[in-house]
Write a protein that holds these residues in place. Sequence first.
Motif, PDB file in Angstrom:
ATOM      1  N   ASP A   1     -15.199  -2.244  -4.232  1.00 22.69           N
ATOM      2  CA  ASP A   1     -14.990  -2.909  -5.001  1.00 22.69           C
ATOM      3  C   ASP A   1     -13.236  -3.282  -5.097  1.00 22.69           C
ATOM      4  N   LEU A   2     -12.286  -1.998  -4.168  1.00 22.24           N
ATOM      5  CA  LEU A   2     -11.242  -1.564  -4.502  1.00 22.24           C
ATOM      6  C   LEU A   2     -11.272  -1.790  -2.765  1.00 22.24           C
ATOM      7  N   LEU A   3     -12.114  -1.076  -2.054  1.00 23.07           N
ATOM      8  CA  LEU A   3     -11.118  -1.620  -0.733  1.00 23.07           C
ATOM      9  C   LEU A   3     -11.868  -2.103   0.775  1.00 23.07           C
TER      10      LEU A   3
ATOM     11  N   GLU B   1     -12.943  -5.451   0.908  1.00 26.37           N
ATOM     12  CA  GLU B   1     -12.749  -6.696   1.183  1.00 26.37           C
ATOM     13  C   GLU B   1     -11.400  -6.712   1.556  1.00 26.37           C
ATOM     14  N   SER B   2     -10.746  -6.345   1.435  1.00 26.30           N
ATOM     15  CA  SER B   2      -9.413  -6.026   0.980  1.00 26.30           C
ATOM     16  C   SER B   2      -8.931  -5.242   2.227  1.00 26.30           C
ATOM     17  N   LEU B   3      -9.386  -3.741   2.378  1.00 22.97           N
ATOM     18  CA  LEU B   3      -9.285  -3.254   3.502  1.00 22.97           C
ATOM     19  C   LEU B   3     -10.437  -2.509   4.168  1.00 22.97           C
TER      20      LEU B   3
ATOM     21  N   ARG C   1     -10.775   0.428   6.389  1.00 22.24           N
ATOM     22  CA  ARG C   1     -10.473   1.952   5.312  1.00 22.24           C
ATOM     23  C   ARG C   1     -11.972   1.610   5.068  1.00 22.24           C
ATOM     24  N   TRP C   2     -12.243   0.938   4.485  1.00 22.47           N
ATOM     25  CA  TRP C   2     -13.577   0.805   3.867  1.00 22.47           C
ATOM     26  C   TRP C   2     -14.409   2.281   4.759  1.00 22.47           C
TER      27      TRP C   2
ATOM     28  N   TYR D   1      -5.153   3.502  -1.440  1.00 21.57           N
ATOM     29  CA  TYR D   1      -4.436   1.968  -0.597  1.00 21.57           C
ATOM     30  C   TYR D   1      -4.545   0.921  -0.815  1.00 21.57           C
ATOM     31  N   ALA D   2      -5.699   0.828  -1.847  1.00 19.33           N
ATOM     32  CA  ALA D   2      -5.939  -0.599  -2.081  1.00 19.33           C
ATOM     33  C   ALA D   2      -4.721  -1.207  -3.028  1.00 19.33           C
ATOM     34  N   PRO D   3      -5.031  -2.453  -2.665  1.00 18.19           N
ATOM     35  CA  PRO D   3      -3.208  -3.214  -3.359  1.00 18.19           C
ATOM     36  C   PRO D   3      -3.226  -2.819  -4.191  1.00 18.19           C
ATOM     37  N   PRO D   4      -4.236  -2.906  -5.538  1.00 19.29           N
ATOM     38  CA  PRO D   4      -4.313  -2.911  -7.288  1.00 19.29           C
ATOM     39  C   PRO D   4      -3.308  -1.876  -7.377  1.00 19.29           C
TER      40      PRO D   4
END
Length: 186
Positions: A12-14, A16-18, A21-22, A57-60
Amino acid sequence: MTVEGAYESAQDLLGESLPRRWSHTQGVAARARRLAPVLGDRADVLEAAAVLHDIGYAPPLAVTGFHPLDGARHLRTLDAVDERVVRLVANHSFALLEAEERGLRAELAEEFPLLDDPLLVDALVYCDMTTTPDGGRTTSEERVAEILGRYGADSVVGRFIRRAAPEIHVSVGRVRAAANELGVVL
């Protein structure tokens, strides 16, 4: 948090956004699963920490810009996360040395003391430092060189990785030796 919950949270955290990194995270977790026979009843702790080690590293979650600290602080707020997982995430891959470069060593050490389980600590170093940014296998020497190339030798990360490299290689060697003793092929 179960290992399955750790995967869901990290994705959930990585995811889509990274995505790169995922991919790295999934490779680190795959290495952790291979170490299960070496770690016995601590295998789930390692796998959960492996899949969560880079969530900072996740933006939020990126508050300080130092991903081990940001990730551990987030995990500390969640229900049922094993304290060992939180402390492994906070201190993964010799994070105290990078924290020192960033002026955060005392803060990290006070909030998240290093876990007193050398094999578990070394195992997470092994998993992280033998995985490429895309999730493939590599050696710790190649990984250190890749990090230096990506960040530059004079950057905060570059200075940290040069200082940590000898200990990284020793940790990886200890995990390989422990696996060899048990006949586990890595």
